[in-house]
Enzyme design. Structure first.
Site, short mmCIF file in Angstrom:
data_model
loop_
_atom_site.label_atom_id
_atom_site.label_comp_id
_atom_site.label_asym_id
_atom_site.label_seq_id
_atom_site.Cartn_x
_atom_site.Cartn_y
_atom_site.Cartn_z
N TYR A 43 0.83 -1.21 0.00
CA TYR A 43 0.00 0.00 0.00
C TYR A 43 0.86 1.26 0.00
O TYR A 43 0.34 2.36 -0.12
CB TYR A 43 -1.06 -0.01 1.11
CG TYR A 43 -0.61 -0.30 2.52
CD1 TYR A 43 0.43 0.41 3.11
CD2 TYR A 43 -1.25 -1.27 3.28
CE1 TYR A 43 0.83 0.17 4.42
CE2 TYR A 43 -0.86 -1.53 4.60
CZ TYR A 43 0.19 -0.80 5.15
OH TYR A 43 0.58 -1.05 6.43
N LYS A 55 5.70 3.89 5.07
CA LYS A 55 6.34 2.86 4.23
C LYS A 55 6.77 3.46 2.89
O LYS A 55 7.81 3.08 2.34
CB LYS A 55 5.38 1.69 4.00
CG LYS A 55 4.96 0.92 5.26
CD LYS A 55 6.05 0.05 5.82
CE LYS A 55 5.51 -0.91 6.88
NZ LYS A 55 6.58 -1.65 7.57
C1 LIG Z 1 -5.55 -3.35 6.05
C2 LIG Z 1 -4.68 -3.90 4.94
C3 LIG Z 1 -3.88 -5.06 5.31
C4 LIG Z 1 -3.00 -5.62 4.25
C5 LIG Z 1 -1.56 -5.41 4.41
C6 LIG Z 1 -1.01 -5.63 5.78
C7 LIG Z 1 0.20 -4.74 6.05
C8 LIG Z 1 0.66 -4.91 7.42
C9 LIG Z 1 1.45 -4.05 7.98
C10 LIG Z 1 1.88 -4.10 9.40
O1 LIG Z 1 2.51 -3.18 9.78
S1 LIG Z 1 1.55 -5.40 10.47
C11 LIG Z 1 2.38 -4.99 12.01
C12 LIG Z 1 1.41 -4.82 13.07
N1 LIG Z 1 2.09 -4.84 14.35
C13 LIG Z 1 1.94 -3.89 15.24
O2 LIG Z 1 1.30 -2.89 15.00
C14 LIG Z 1 2.61 -4.13 16.58
C15 LIG Z 1 3.09 -2.91 17.27
N2 LIG Z 1 1.99 -1.97 17.54
C16 LIG Z 1 2.11 -0.95 18.38
O3 LIG Z 1 3.17 -0.79 18.97
C17 LIG Z 1 0.90 -0.05 18.59
O4 LIG Z 1 -0.17 -0.52 17.83
C18 LIG Z 1 1.13 1.46 18.26
C19 LIG Z 1 -0.16 2.21 18.55
C20 LIG Z 1 1.51 1.64 16.80
C21 LIG Z 1 2.22 2.06 19.13
O5 LIG Z 1 2.05 1.77 20.46
P1 LIG Z 1 2.33 2.91 21.60
O6 LIG Z 1 2.18 2.20 22.91
O7 LIG Z 1 3.54 3.64 21.33
O8 LIG Z 1 1.15 3.89 21.35
P2 LIG Z 1 -0.12 4.32 22.18
O9 LIG Z 1 0.34 5.18 23.30
O10 LIG Z 1 -0.98 3.15 22.50
O11 LIG Z 1 -0.88 5.21 21.08
C22 LIG Z 1 -0.20 6.29 20.43
C23 LIG Z 1 -1.24 7.08 19.65
O12 LIG Z 1 -1.85 6.24 18.67
C24 LIG Z 1 -3.29 6.25 18.86
N3 LIG Z 1 -3.83 4.93 18.53
C25 LIG Z 1 -3.39 3.74 18.99
N4 LIG Z 1 -4.15 2.74 18.51
C26 LIG Z 1 -5.11 3.32 17.75
C27 LIG Z 1 -6.22 2.81 16.99
N5 LIG Z 1 -6.46 1.48 16.91
N6 LIG Z 1 -7.00 3.70 16.34
C28 LIG Z 1 -6.77 5.02 16.40
N7 LIG Z 1 -5.71 5.57 17.11
C29 LIG Z 1 -4.92 4.73 17.77
C30 LIG Z 1 -3.45 6.56 20.35
O13 LIG Z 1 -4.71 7.08 20.60
C31 LIG Z 1 -2.34 7.58 20.58
O14 LIG Z 1 -2.74 8.82 20.05
P3 LIG Z 1 -2.99 10.08 21.03
O15 LIG Z 1 -4.02 9.61 22.01
O16 LIG Z 1 -1.65 10.37 21.66
O17 LIG Z 1 -3.45 11.15 20.12
N1 LIG Z 2 1.88 -9.13 8.79
C1 LIG Z 2 1.59 -8.58 7.64
O1 LIG Z 2 0.57 -8.89 7.03
C2 LIG Z 2 2.53 -7.61 7.01
C3 LIG Z 2 3.59 -7.07 7.71
N2 LIG Z 2 4.39 -6.16 7.10
C4 LIG Z 2 5.53 -5.61 7.81
O2 LIG Z 2 6.30 -6.68 8.33
C5 LIG Z 2 6.98 -6.24 9.51
C6 LIG Z 2 6.72 -7.20 10.64
O3 LIG Z 2 5.33 -7.24 10.92
P1 LIG Z 2 4.65 -8.46 11.71
O4 LIG Z 2 5.64 -9.50 11.96
O5 LIG Z 2 3.40 -8.76 10.99
O6 LIG Z 2 4.21 -7.73 13.05
P2 LIG Z 2 4.38 -8.05 14.58
O7 LIG Z 2 3.43 -7.15 15.28
O8 LIG Z 2 4.31 -9.51 14.86
O9 LIG Z 2 5.86 -7.58 14.84
C7 LIG Z 2 6.19 -6.24 14.94
C8 LIG Z 2 7.48 -6.16 15.69
O10 LIG Z 2 7.89 -4.78 15.76
C9 LIG Z 2 8.36 -4.53 17.05
N3 LIG Z 2 8.18 -3.14 17.41
C10 LIG Z 2 7.04 -2.41 17.40
N4 LIG Z 2 7.27 -1.17 17.82
C11 LIG Z 2 8.60 -1.11 18.12
C12 LIG Z 2 9.44 -0.09 18.59
N5 LIG Z 2 8.97 1.12 18.86
N6 LIG Z 2 10.75 -0.37 18.77
C13 LIG Z 2 11.23 -1.61 18.51
N7 LIG Z 2 10.48 -2.61 18.05
C14 LIG Z 2 9.17 -2.37 17.87
C15 LIG Z 2 7.52 -5.42 17.96
O11 LIG Z 2 8.23 -5.62 19.14
P3 LIG Z 2 7.49 -5.92 20.52
O12 LIG Z 2 6.98 -7.32 20.41
O13 LIG Z 2 8.56 -5.76 21.52
O14 LIG Z 2 6.39 -4.91 20.61
C16 LIG Z 2 7.36 -6.68 17.13
O15 LIG Z 2 8.39 -7.59 17.39
C17 LIG Z 2 6.49 -4.83 9.77
O16 LIG Z 2 7.40 -3.91 9.21
C18 LIG Z 2 5.18 -4.77 9.03
O17 LIG Z 2 4.81 -3.47 8.69
C19 LIG Z 2 4.21 -5.76 5.81
C20 LIG Z 2 3.18 -6.26 5.07
C21 LIG Z 2 2.27 -7.24 5.61
#
Ligand SMILES: CCCCCCC/C=C/C(=O)SCCNC(=O)CCNC(=O)[C@H](O)C(C)(C)COP(=O)(O)OP(=O)(O)OC[C@H]1O[C@@H](n2cnc3c(N)ncnc32)[C@H](O)[C@@H]1OP(=O)(O)O
Ligand SMILES: NC(=O)C1=CN([C@@H]2O[C@H](COP(=O)(O)OP(=O)(O)OC[C@H]3O[C@@H](n4cnc5c(N)ncnc54)[C@H](OP(=O)(O)O)[C@@H]3O)[C@@H](O)[C@H]2O)C=CC1
Length: 268
Positions: A149, A164
């Site tokens: 995306y 990204k």
């Molecule tokens: C849909 C298409 C799919 C197809 C393709 C898939 C592509 C995949 C890509 C990926 O990246 S998969 C990886 C997913 N893994 C993770 O996300 C794991 C790590 N996640 C996190 O650490 C948290 O989700 C985070 C929110 C990104 C960061 O955590 P942190 O503890 O630092 O933040 P918070 O203090 O909780 O929140 C900060 C800020 O963000 C707002 N927020 C959090 N969640 C949401 C939500 N679900 N919706 C709206 N806003 C959200 C939260 O309110 C805070 O904002 P403020 O209150 O400060 O304004």
């Molecule tokens: N899964 C999917 O469908 C897809 C994933 N991706 C990309 O692949 C990568 C891996 O995703 P995926 O394995 O699915 O997700 P996960 O949520 O399983 O893993 C994400 C990892 O990122 C680490 N992480 C998050 N925030 C921080 C931070 N602030 N500092 C250090 N580490 C952090 C987490 O560590 P911790 O556990 O300590 O929070 C966790 O190990 C990402 O870049 C994602 O955008 C891209 C396309 C599709």
């Protein structure tokens, strides 16, 4: 299940993988170890200990650094520490990400910043720190994990897609800047992958799951191990020696765009 690589392509080499405690990052770290490489993984200690055990099963060393990629000084110090201890860094995998689905008009500045800080800024901090050691050595490979995306867009992902997309531009820029100095910079772009973080954040309901699946011509999710195999190819200094500034999509064709394949008659 990742098995020992007959190529032993990373023997005596060293990689740093951010977000190595789960999902795709863990699989890449373990695959590197399966190729004979030593691996350093980062952030929360508990899941990383499990990754470290999986790495050590291959008879190589694993180290854990508990570091948030948003903290440039801490990340730089951690990477400098790896270089000091091992005398080299061959691969830097910027895999850590934060993500959630949110309509752009509802996204708070804090939500925007949380994702951009981890994905775009964190990738730059890791790249800069590891890149310095690689440039000094005249060799190295940086691999950034993006998503398709970044170029075709997807509703609810404005923060992640923008970050990204920035990582993609950074990759191409640094490939051109560092290409003549032995450092390759590439992206891997996984399709929907069943991981701890993605499922809950991005396709929490059956309906969401079906919609995501409908955007994948291959009509299936991928696995972290499948993505890691392609990552290993791009990190391999022999097989990928002439590849830089590129993106390898491992996404069952999702990058092609928004064609919905959910009608099975259209597949025949
Ligand atoms: C849909 C298409 C799919 C197809 C393709 C898939 C592509 C995949 C890509 C990926 O990246 S998969 C990886 C997913 N893994 C993770 O996300 C794991 C790590 N996640 C996190 O650490 C948290 O989700 C985070 C929110 C990104 C960061 O955590 P942190 O503890 O630092 O933040 P918070 O203090 O909780 O929140 C900060 C800020 O963000 C707002 N927020 C959090 N969640 C949401 C939500 N679900 N919706 C709206 N806003 C959200 C939260 O309110 C805070 O904002 P403020 O209150 O400060 O304004
Ligand atoms: N899964 C999917 O469908 C897809 C994933 N991706 C990309 O692949 C990568 C891996 O995703 P995926 O394995 O699915 O997700 P996960 O949520 O399983 O893993 C994400 C990892 O990122 C680490 N992480 C998050 N925030 C921080 C931070 N602030 N500092 C250090 N580490 C952090 C987490 O560590 P911790 O556990 O300590 O929070 C966790 O190990 C990402 O870049 C994602 O955008 C891209 C396309 C599709």
């Amino acid at each position: 299940m990742i098995e020992k690589s007959p190529l032993a392509e990373f023997t005596d080499q060293v990689a740093v993988v951010t977000g190595g405690g789960s999902g795709i990052g863990r699989a890449i770290a373990v695959r590197y170890a399966a190729g004979g490489g030593n691996v350093v993984v980062g952030r929360r200690a508990e899941p990383l200990e499990e990754t470290a055990r999986m790495i050590e099963d291959f008879g190589v060393s694993a180290a854990v650094v508990t570091c948030d990629v948003r903290d440039a000084d801490a990340l730089t110090a951690a990477i400098d520490g790896v270089a000091a201890e091992h005398g080299r860094i061959d691969a830097m995998v910027n895999n850590a990400a934060g993500n959630f689905v949110c309509p752009a008009e509802n996204l708070s500045p804090g939500g925007w910043r949380a994702v951009v800080d981890i994905v775009l800024n964190g990738t730059f901090y890791g790249t800069r720190a590891a890149g310095r050691h690689m440039l000094e050595a005249g060799r190295g490979a940086i691999l950034n994990v993006i998503a398709s995306y970044a170029w075709h867009g997807h509703p609810g992902t404005v923060h992640s897609a923008a970050a990204k997309g920035g990582v993609l531009a950074m990759t191409r820029t640094l490939a051109s800047e560092w290409g003549g100095r032995g450092v390759r910079v590439n992206c891997i772009s996984p399709g929907p992958t069943e991981t701890e973080g993605a499922g809950a954040a991005l396709w929490p309901t059956e309906e969401d799951r079906r919609r995501v699946l409908g955007s994948v011509p291959a009509n299936r999710f991928t696995t972290p191990e499948e993505v890691a195999e392609s990552a290993a190819f791009l990190l391999d200094p022999r097989r990928a020696a002439y590849i830089t500034g590129d993106v390898l999509s491992v996404d069952g064709g999702q990058w092609l765009g928004k064609v919905i394949y959910s009608d099975s008659s259209a597949r025949a």
